[in-house]
Design an enzyme around this catalytic site. Structure first.
Site, mmCIF file in Angstrom:
data_model
loop_
_atom_site.group_PDB
_atom_site.id
_atom_site.type_symbol
_atom_site.label_atom_id
_atom_site.label_comp_id
_atom_site.label_asym_id
_atom_site.label_seq_id
_atom_site.Cartn_x
_atom_site.Cartn_y
_atom_site.Cartn_z
ATOM 1 C CE LYS A 152 40.568 -98.538 9.277
ATOM 2 N NZ LYS A 152 39.587 -97.777 10.118
ATOM 3 C CB CYS B 121 41.426 -97.694 13.310
ATOM 4 S SG CYS B 121 40.271 -97.860 14.651
ATOM 5 C CD GLU C 177 36.477 -96.887 9.280
ATOM 6 O OE1 GLU C 177 36.469 -97.361 10.426
ATOM 7 O OE2 GLU C 177 37.522 -96.713 8.634
ATOM 8 C CD GLU D 246 40.289 -94.422 12.040
ATOM 9 O OE1 GLU D 246 39.990 -94.713 13.218
ATOM 10 O OE2 GLU D 246 39.959 -95.105 11.053
ATOM 11 C CG ASN E 227 38.543 -92.055 15.488
ATOM 12 O OD1 ASN E 227 37.812 -91.085 15.636
ATOM 13 N ND2 ASN E 227 39.790 -91.911 15.101
ATOM 14 C CG ASN F 92 40.534 -93.852 7.614
ATOM 15 O OD1 ASN F 92 41.382 -93.056 8.042
ATOM 16 N ND2 ASN F 92 39.662 -94.450 8.412
HETATM 17 N N1 ING Z 1 37.235 -98.715 14.368
HETATM 18 C C1 ING Z 1 37.105 -99.922 15.030
HETATM 19 C C2 ING Z 1 38.392 -100.693 15.284
HETATM 20 O O1 ING Z 1 38.735 -101.628 14.601
HETATM 21 C C3 ING Z 1 35.589 -101.532 15.686
HETATM 22 C C4 ING Z 1 36.048 -100.820 14.463
HETATM 23 C C5 ING Z 1 34.789 -100.855 16.580
HETATM 24 C C6 ING Z 1 36.031 -102.797 15.940
HETATM 25 C C7 ING Z 1 34.412 -101.498 17.768
HETATM 26 C C8 ING Z 1 35.654 -103.458 17.106
HETATM 27 C C9 ING Z 1 34.849 -102.790 18.020
HETATM 28 O O2 ING Z 1 38.989 -100.362 16.286
HETATM 29 C C10 ING Z 1 37.911 -98.368 13.246
HETATM 30 N N2 ING Z 1 37.820 -97.068 12.913
HETATM 31 O O3 ING Z 1 38.513 -99.182 12.568
#
Ligand code: ING
Length: 340
Positions: free
Chosen positions: A149, A193, A168, A70, A218, A132
């Protein structure tokens, strides 16, 4: 056993006529093209050099399809409230065309090696919409399609209580579909993601015939709303992709941007998951790394034509809550006269 003259769709209640027969196979060599950190001011050309180096390494391994993470062209800029950072120009992080002046040579290098790829990037459309996005390119350089996304995590307003932001919902609009395409000898879908945490993602793609689902991510190791989840990030990462793969008879390729990026530790663990739910290839570093696997798309049928034969076993007329409701609606509390 179907009658000789039966030309309709196979009867979902037909008696099984024996175990699944072996199939000739649809082999495909795939790879997650994991990236280590990308610096806040890392020039696009320096990043594209890294992507091309992975393409060239893939060519030596006979890889036909690579999955980049991503937002693979820049640092994960949603970690900042950009308006509060005078030396950050939000627009700098977006691509106005794909391929564009910096990425054309990536497309050319991949085509020269007859390698297809998916690439995550921040998209700014000519009419000003921001997504995204992940693009899918075939081995001959043809752009197959683009996914935006659907599930945007995090928050929209600056939340200074957090060690870092996850904006985001401020910097992107959500996509509104889960398209699938015929490509690479099968049917391919994409997700990004946070999408991988929602079972609806895999089921919608599998209902579109997906056999191969490409996911860039990410994922910070720290989750500010509930730090108790931090030590479970690696477990949750493979849990959701393995479940999604198995329950839908799909291969899933998960490709991370990992390592410590601008002070934030992000999960790596890029992987290839088979339709049997097993992780068949796994990254060993948190940097730029090719995670290669020789897969056979015909393995999908072992699950799609048996346990997860949608036509035979699904009950959509019972699942109405899944699309009728957004939030959960628990039953009412029991009354004094008796339980409801
Ligand atoms: N990042 C994360 C994901 O769903 C997140 C958001 C971060 C969720 C940390 C849980 C813990 O993997 C993205 N970019 O969606």
């Amino acid at each position: 056993m179907a009658t000789m003259t039966d030309t309709s769709a196979p009867d979902p209640d037909r008696a099984a006529d024996g175990p699944l027969t072996e199939r000739p196979g649809r082999p495909l060599t795939v790879a997650a093209a994991q990236l280590g950190p990308i610096g806040r001011n890392e020039p696009r050309d320096a990043v594209v050099d890294r992507l091309i180096a992975l393409v060239e390494r893939a060519a030596t391994r006979g890889v036909e399809l690579i999955v980049f993470p991503e937002l693979a062209l820049t640092t994960f800029f949603p970690r900042w409230f950009v308006e509060g950072e005078p030396d950050l120009d939000l627009d700098w992080f977006y691509e106005r065309e794909m391929p564009g002046p910096h990425t054309r040579r990536l497309f050319d290098a991949a085509k020269a090696h007859r390698i297809g790829f998916s690439l995550g990037y921040a998209e700014l459309t000519p009419d000003g919409h921001r997504y995204n996005t992940q693009i899918l390119v075939e081995r001959d350089g043809t752009v197959v399609g683009r996914y935006r996304k659907v599930h945007l995590p995090g928050h929209r307003e600056h939340e200074p209580w957090r060690e870092f932001q996850h904006l985001e919902r401020r910097y992107f609009e959500p996509g509104d579909s889960f398209p699938t395409w015929r490509a690479f000898g099968g049917v391919v879908g994409m997700a990004i993601c946070n999408d991988r945490r929602w079972p609806e993602t895999y089921r919608c793609l599998a209902l579109g015939g997906a056999e191969l689902i490409l996911i860039g991510y990410n994922t910070p190791l720290h989750y500010a709303p509930d730090p108790t989840q931090d030590p479970l990030q690696a477990h949750h990462n493979h849990l959701v992709m393995a479940a999604g793969a198995y329950q839908n008879g799909c291969y899933v390729i998960g490709s991370a941007k990992g390592g410590n990026e601008e002070g934030v530790d992000a999960l790596a663990d890029s992987c290839v998951v088979a339709p049997n739910g097993r992780v068949v290839a796994l990254a060993t570093t948190t940097g730029d790394e090719l995670v290669v696997s020789d897969i056979d798309l015909d393995l999908c049928a072992h699950y799609k034509a048996t346990l997860f034969d949608f036509e035979r076993y699904r009950r959509p007329e019972v699942y109405t809550a899944i699309t009728a409701q957004k939030a959960a609606v628990p039953p009412p509390h029991p009354t004094q006269e008796g339980r409801s």
